[in-house]
Motif scaffolding. Sequence first.
Motif, PDB file in Angstrom:
ATOM      1  N   LEU A 187       4.001  13.857 -11.986  1.00 20.63           N
ATOM      2  CA  LEU A 187       4.472  13.903 -13.371  1.00 20.63           C
ATOM      3  C   LEU A 187       3.379  14.435 -14.298  1.00 20.63           C
ATOM      4  O   LEU A 187       3.650  15.232 -15.193  1.00 20.63           O
ATOM      5  CB  LEU A 187       4.927  12.523 -13.836  1.00 20.63           C
ATOM      6  CG  LEU A 187       6.260  12.039 -13.296  1.00 20.63           C
ATOM      7  CD1 LEU A 187       6.479  10.569 -13.667  1.00 20.63           C
ATOM      8  CD2 LEU A 187       7.404  12.886 -13.803  1.00 20.63           C
ATOM      9  N   ASP A 188       2.156  13.993 -14.082  1.00 15.34           N
ATOM     10  CA  ASP A 188       1.033  14.452 -14.897  1.00 15.34           C
ATOM     11  C   ASP A 188       0.817  15.955 -14.714  1.00 15.34           C
ATOM     12  O   ASP A 188       0.638  16.683 -15.688  1.00 15.34           O
ATOM     13  CB  ASP A 188      -0.230  13.675 -14.528  1.00 15.34           C
ATOM     14  CG  ASP A 188      -1.392  13.971 -15.458  1.00 15.34           C
ATOM     15  OD1 ASP A 188      -1.175  13.988 -16.691  1.00 15.34           O
ATOM     16  OD2 ASP A 188      -2.515  14.177 -14.947  1.00 15.34           O
TER      17      ASP A 188
ATOM     18  N   VAL B  78       0.836  -1.199   0.000  1.00 16.23           N
ATOM     19  CA  VAL B  78       0.000   0.000   0.000  1.00 16.23           C
ATOM     20  C   VAL B  78       0.873   1.252   0.000  1.00 16.23           C
ATOM     21  O   VAL B  78       0.625   2.204  -0.751  1.00 16.23           O
ATOM     22  CB  VAL B  78      -0.977  -0.005   1.199  1.00 16.23           C
ATOM     23  CG1 VAL B  78      -1.637   1.348   1.378  1.00 16.23           C
ATOM     24  CG2 VAL B  78      -2.030  -1.091   1.013  1.00 16.23           C
ATOM     25  N   ASN B  79       1.914   1.263   0.827  1.00 17.76           N
ATOM     26  CA  ASN B  79       2.816   2.416   0.883  1.00 17.76           C
ATOM     27  C   ASN B  79       3.534   2.637  -0.435  1.00 17.76           C
ATOM     28  O   ASN B  79       3.627   3.769  -0.920  1.00 17.76           O
ATOM     29  CB  ASN B  79       3.838   2.234   2.012  1.00 17.76           C
ATOM     30  CG  ASN B  79       3.339   2.727   3.338  1.00 17.76           C
ATOM     31  OD1 ASN B  79       3.622   3.839   3.732  1.00 17.76           O
ATOM     32  ND2 ASN B  79       2.568   1.894   4.033  1.00 17.76           N
TER      33      ASN B  79
ATOM     34  N   TYR C 206       3.956   5.455  -5.683  1.00 13.45           N
ATOM     35  CA  TYR C 206       3.891   5.365  -7.140  1.00 13.45           C
ATOM     36  C   TYR C 206       2.814   6.291  -7.700  1.00 13.45           C
ATOM     37  O   TYR C 206       3.066   7.082  -8.619  1.00 13.45           O
ATOM     38  CB  TYR C 206       3.626   3.913  -7.552  1.00 13.45           C
ATOM     39  CG  TYR C 206       3.358   3.741  -9.023  1.00 13.45           C
ATOM     40  CD1 TYR C 206       4.406   3.760  -9.937  1.00 13.45           C
ATOM     41  CD2 TYR C 206       2.065   3.567  -9.504  1.00 13.45           C
ATOM     42  CE1 TYR C 206       4.161   3.606 -11.298  1.00 13.45           C
ATOM     43  CE2 TYR C 206       1.813   3.416 -10.846  1.00 13.45           C
ATOM     44  CZ  TYR C 206       2.861   3.440 -11.739  1.00 13.45           C
ATOM     45  OH  TYR C 206       2.612   3.296 -13.078  1.00 13.45           O
ATOM     46  N   LEU C 207       1.599   6.210  -7.140  1.00 13.59           N
ATOM     47  CA  LEU C 207       0.511   7.050  -7.638  1.00 13.59           C
ATOM     48  C   LEU C 207       0.793   8.531  -7.416  1.00 13.59           C
ATOM     49  O   LEU C 207       0.451   9.361  -8.265  1.00 13.59           O
ATOM     50  CB  LEU C 207      -0.810   6.655  -6.979  1.00 13.59           C
ATOM     51  CG  LEU C 207      -1.382   5.313  -7.418  1.00 13.59           C
ATOM     52  CD1 LEU C 207      -2.653   4.983  -6.637  1.00 13.59           C
ATOM     53  CD2 LEU C 207      -1.650   5.274  -8.917  1.00 13.59           C
ATOM     54  N   SER C 208       1.429   8.869  -6.305  1.00 16.62           N
ATOM     55  CA  SER C 208       1.800  10.264  -6.049  1.00 16.62           C
ATOM     56  C   SER C 208       2.786  10.766  -7.098  1.00 16.62           C
ATOM     57  O   SER C 208       2.663  11.901  -7.579  1.00 16.62           O
ATOM     58  CB  SER C 208       2.401  10.410  -4.649  1.00 16.62           C
ATOM     59  OG  SER C 208       1.434  10.145  -3.660  1.00 16.62           O
ATOM     60  N   LEU C 209       3.745   9.926  -7.468  1.00 19.16           N
ATOM     61  CA  LEU C 209       4.709  10.313  -8.504  1.00 19.16           C
ATOM     62  C   LEU C 209       4.044  10.465  -9.864  1.00 19.16           C
ATOM     63  O   LEU C 209       4.339  11.412 -10.603  1.00 19.16           O
ATOM     64  CB  LEU C 209       5.842   9.285  -8.593  1.00 19.16           C
ATOM     65  CG  LEU C 209       6.902   9.373  -7.518  1.00 19.16           C
ATOM     66  CD1 LEU C 209       7.843   8.165  -7.601  1.00 19.16           C
ATOM     67  CD2 LEU C 209       7.694  10.664  -7.628  1.00 19.16           C
TER      68      LEU C 209
END
Length: 84
Positions: free
Chosen positions: A75-76, A62-63, A68-71
């Motif tokens: 980036l987006d 989960v961490n 990953y999703l935060s990065l």
Amino acid sequence: MEQGHEKRRTNVSIYGQQYKIVGSENPDHIKQVASLVDKKMREIKGKNPYLDSSQLAVLTAVNIGNDYLSLIKKLDNDQKDGDS
């Protein structure tokens, strides 16, 4: 097989367990990933010493998924800011 897509076996240690990872990634890359997972597991266990192995594995996933999703989001957003 195409060159660069051959399966390789890489031995790694994660949280005291030995694993044989099979894939086409460079062994150094696999070792870096394993090191990241090992480090994150030890970090979480240090803050939550009563977690069992399954709980520790899930919280680690989960961490890392959150990181990953935060990065991806960053980036987006950076890409959208660059298009303006």
